[in-house]
Design an enzyme around this catalytic site. Structure first.
Site, PDB file in Angstrom:
ATOM      1  N   ASP A   1       0.912  -1.203  -0.034  1.00 57.71           N
ATOM      2  CA  ASP A   1      -0.053  -0.214  -0.097  1.00 57.71           C
ATOM      3  C   ASP A   1       0.886   1.290   0.129  1.00 57.71           C
ATOM      4  OD1 ASP A   1      -2.224   1.532   0.159  1.00 57.71           O
ATOM      5  OD2 ASP A   1      -2.529   1.873   2.241  1.00 57.71           O
TER       6      ASP A   1
ATOM      7  N   ARG B   1       5.481  11.649  11.270  1.00 57.04           N
ATOM      8  CA  ARG B   1       4.019  11.919  11.214  1.00 57.04           C
ATOM      9  C   ARG B   1       3.334  10.424  11.352  1.00 57.04           C
ATOM     10  NH1 ARG B   1       1.210   9.478   6.925  1.00 57.04           N
ATOM     11  NH2 ARG B   1      -0.381  10.727   5.661  1.00 57.04           N
TER      12      ARG B   1
ATOM     13  N   ASP C   1       0.482   8.222  11.019  1.00 54.62           N
ATOM     14  CA  ASP C   1      -0.402   7.871  10.074  1.00 54.62           C
ATOM     15  C   ASP C   1      -1.729   7.217  10.711  1.00 54.62           C
ATOM     16  OD1 ASP C   1      -0.959   7.146   7.151  1.00 54.62           O
ATOM     17  OD2 ASP C   1      -0.931   5.213   8.125  1.00 54.62           O
TER      18      ASP C   1
ATOM     19  N   GLU D   1      -1.792  12.934  10.863  1.00 54.14           N
ATOM     20  CA  GLU D   1      -2.761  12.598   9.919  1.00 54.14           C
ATOM     21  C   GLU D   1      -4.088  12.476  10.196  1.00 54.14           C
ATOM     22  OE1 GLU D   1      -3.657  10.144   6.315  1.00 54.14           O
ATOM     23  OE2 GLU D   1      -3.238   9.264   8.188  1.00 54.14           O
TER      24      GLU D   1
END
Length: 621
Positions: free
Chosen positions: A116, A257, A259, A301
């Protein structure tokens, strides 16, 4: 060593009461908490001296995070320069782009055939072999630090790959490993979850569970069948994932970050999104960084509507995420390009006006992902725009199906039953540059370039850190070659994930080319932005009524300097009704703008034109 230990002890002592209350309030396990504290201590001891010095320096200059001089770029290592060493060799180009914030897309080890895009991690402490090693990552972060560039890295925290060590052990029958995920013998509990659990990808990965034939078990898979959701109700999952985060911070990563962070806590009877426990865990992670590596920032995020996004900032006294993706504004900007109507954008930006000064957004026009139309349809309904038909219009316009549209994008997750398809494409192709080049239409090409620069100028005006998507700085177009790659053909997001075109980049200083016009245009805007503190993230920001729905108006104010920014979202000349007395045009200093004291005028903007106007409010009349 004593000095190092003293820093850790003092930070821990400062936060220990809150840390203990939060941790034991969610896990009720003193042993797990002591394990967590030992893990923090070990992570601090493993932190290099250069990074500890960086921590102390960043604490002393915390206001630097709000500087208007921070400019970012996000890129895929393999697409940009082949591997991590290649990116290190390209640092001079990043500096030429005026970039001092480098966001590297997922590069940790993941299965080639089911990754992905790198978001199915099989080892959080290993770089993908084709991209390099952890030592190469450290060499890159060190080189970036020497050139005053911060490094951001994705941390996939909701799930692991089904080839992660924990997953393999769980599949083999290890009960302790199975407790790290959501494993079930039958469908009783999964069915209870699914009564309230929406699907993330109903077209390409329907459902939220996967049956594992080899072991006769059912496992929760909210995203794709090869991405197994982690069970954060298990304290060892949280402990070990926080340890993995700190391990990456100790490799020199400055911004982590988080996710899909809203998804990490699951509870029957809820939609398993944005639950209170999520905020508790993010706050604990923030405390862990404050204690071990206080220069490291957390980027959340959160692809939700503003009312659900903003709580992830926490409070000024108890912050959670240091930065958040400005997803809704990004989507609204593209809505505005397609409709030529700025009312929703004005409403959206107005909702962010009253945030505390420390709330930072990562602003962008395009990124690695699709554009999802999570707009405020309650507000749009006042103007006759209903959700289903309006989403269809936006997708038709931005894929070029709408008559007269110059945009060229493709749909992602086109699920006709839900009328909820998303959109993919590069900024240049969506702005009309691709179609103009194909048709050899110079007038349309000028409009496409103007739209591209106008929208970037708007992004540079917003509160937070503007981040370019690699390739946008030279106007790269859609890459349709993914259609011929069996491993990519089913995922239209690869249309804007093409390899960086270094031959096109060679034209970046030739202003009669698309690459040159875009590169030089953006470079000029960045220089202007960096020169004026009114663009700082802690400057006041507010919307300005231009009395023309085609023209967006934004005001900013800092330390006696005021900015008026106006943006024409129409391919026609449009006039803004604005008071022009005393303003200086910093986008075009040669322009004769001010007609006279206190005068009011129709100020005409070119098709997709924009202006940054500035004045000193400290002067007395």
């Amino acid at each position: 060593m004593a000095e190092r230990t003293d820093h850790f002890k003092s930070r821990l002592a400062h936060h220990i009461d809150e840390l203990r209350d939060l941790y034991l309030g969610i896990y009720h396990d003193e042993g797990a908490f002591q394990y967590f504290l030992d893990m923090l201590r070990d992570a601090y001891r493993a932190r290099k001296a250069s990074l500890r010095r960086r921590d102390l320096h960043e604490i002393a200059r915390a206001g630097g995070r709000l500087s208007q001089k921070r400019i970012g770029m996000m890129l895929y290592t393999e697409n940009f320069a082949g591997d991590l060493n290649g990116v290190r060799e390209k640092i001079p180009y990043l500096k030429e782009c005026d970039v001092n914030y480098l966001h590297l897309m997922p590069l940790l080890d993941s299965p080639e055939d089911k990754s992905d895009g790198g978001y199915a991690v099989s080892d959080f402490r290993k770089v993908r072999p084709d991209l390099g090693t952890m030592e190469d990552l450290e060499a890159l972060t060190s080189a970036c630090h020497r050139r005053k560039i911060e490094v951001c890295l994705d941390f996939v925290m909701n799930h692991t790959s089904d080839e992660h060590t924990w997953a393999k052990a769980a599949r083999a029958g290890d009960m302790t490993a199975q407790e790290r995920y959501f494993f079930y013998d039958n469908w009783d509990i999964p069915d209870q979850f699914q009564e309230h659990l929406p699907e993330v990808f109903p077209a390409t990965a329907p459902g939220n569970y996967t049956y594992l034939e080899d072991c006769g078990k059912i496992v929760m898979t909210s995203f794709y069948p090869f991405q197994w959701d982690l069970n954060y109700a298990n304290p060892m999952v949280f402990n070990d994932m926080t340890d993995n985060l700190l391990y990456l911070a100790n490799r020199g990563v400055d911004i982590v970050r988080l996710d899909a962070v809203p998804y990490i806590w699951k509870e029957i009877g809820t939609n398993c999104r944005n639950l209170p426990q999520v905020h508790t865990l993010v706050r604990i992670m923030h405390l862990a960084c404050d204690i071990v590596c206080p220069s490291v920032m957390l980027l959340g995020e959160v692809v939700m509507e503003p009312s659900q996004v903003l709580p992830y900032f926490g409070t000024p006294e108890k912050p959670e995420c240091d930065m958040l993706y400005n997803v809704t504004t990004m989507c609204t900007i593209w809505h505005t390009l397609a409709t030529r109507d700025t009312r929703l954008l004005r409403h959206q930006i107005g909702q962010l006006e009253g945030l505390p000064a420390g709330c930072l957004f990562q602003n962008y026009l395009r990124c690695h992902d699709d554009i999802g139309w999570g707009l405020d349809y309650g507000f749009l309904g006042w103007f006759g725009m209903t959700e289903g038909p309006h989403k269809k219009y936006l997708n038709d316009y931005l894929t070029g199906k709408w008559p007269g549209s110059p945009s060229r994008g493709e749909l992602y997750n086109d699920f006709e039953a839900l009328q909820d398809a998303r959109l993919c494409g590069t900024t240049a192709s969506l702005c009309g540059i691709e179609s103009a080049l194909y048709e050899d239409d110079q007038d349309s090409l000028s409009l496409g370039i103007a739209a591209d620069l106008m929208m970037h100028a708007l992004m540079f005006t917003l509160r937070g850190i503007p981040v370019l998507y690699s390739g946008d700085e030279i106007g790269m177009l859609n890459d349709y070659s993914y259609h011929n790659d069996p491993a990519k053909a089913a995922d239209s997001r690869f249309i804007h994930r093409g390899e960086f075109d270094w031959s096109l980049c060679e034209q970046r200083h030739e202003t009669d080319t698309v690459a040159g016009a875009v590169f030089e245009g953006l470079s000029r805007l960045i220089r202007i932005r960096k020169s004026h503190e009114v663009f700082r993230s802690d400057a006041a920001m507010y919307t300005v009524d231009t009395e023309n729905d085609h023209i967006m108006g934004i005001g900013r104010n800092f330390d006696g300097r005021e900015l008026l920014a106006i943006f024409n979202f129409s391919p026609e000349y449009c006039a803004a009704q604005i008071d022009t007395a005393g303003w200086q045009d910093i986008t075009d200093p040669e322009r004769d703008f001010v007609p006279g004291e206190g005068a009011r005028m129709e100020y005409w903007l070119e098709p997709y034109g924009f202006r940054w106007l500035i004045r000193d409010t400290r002067q007395t009349v």
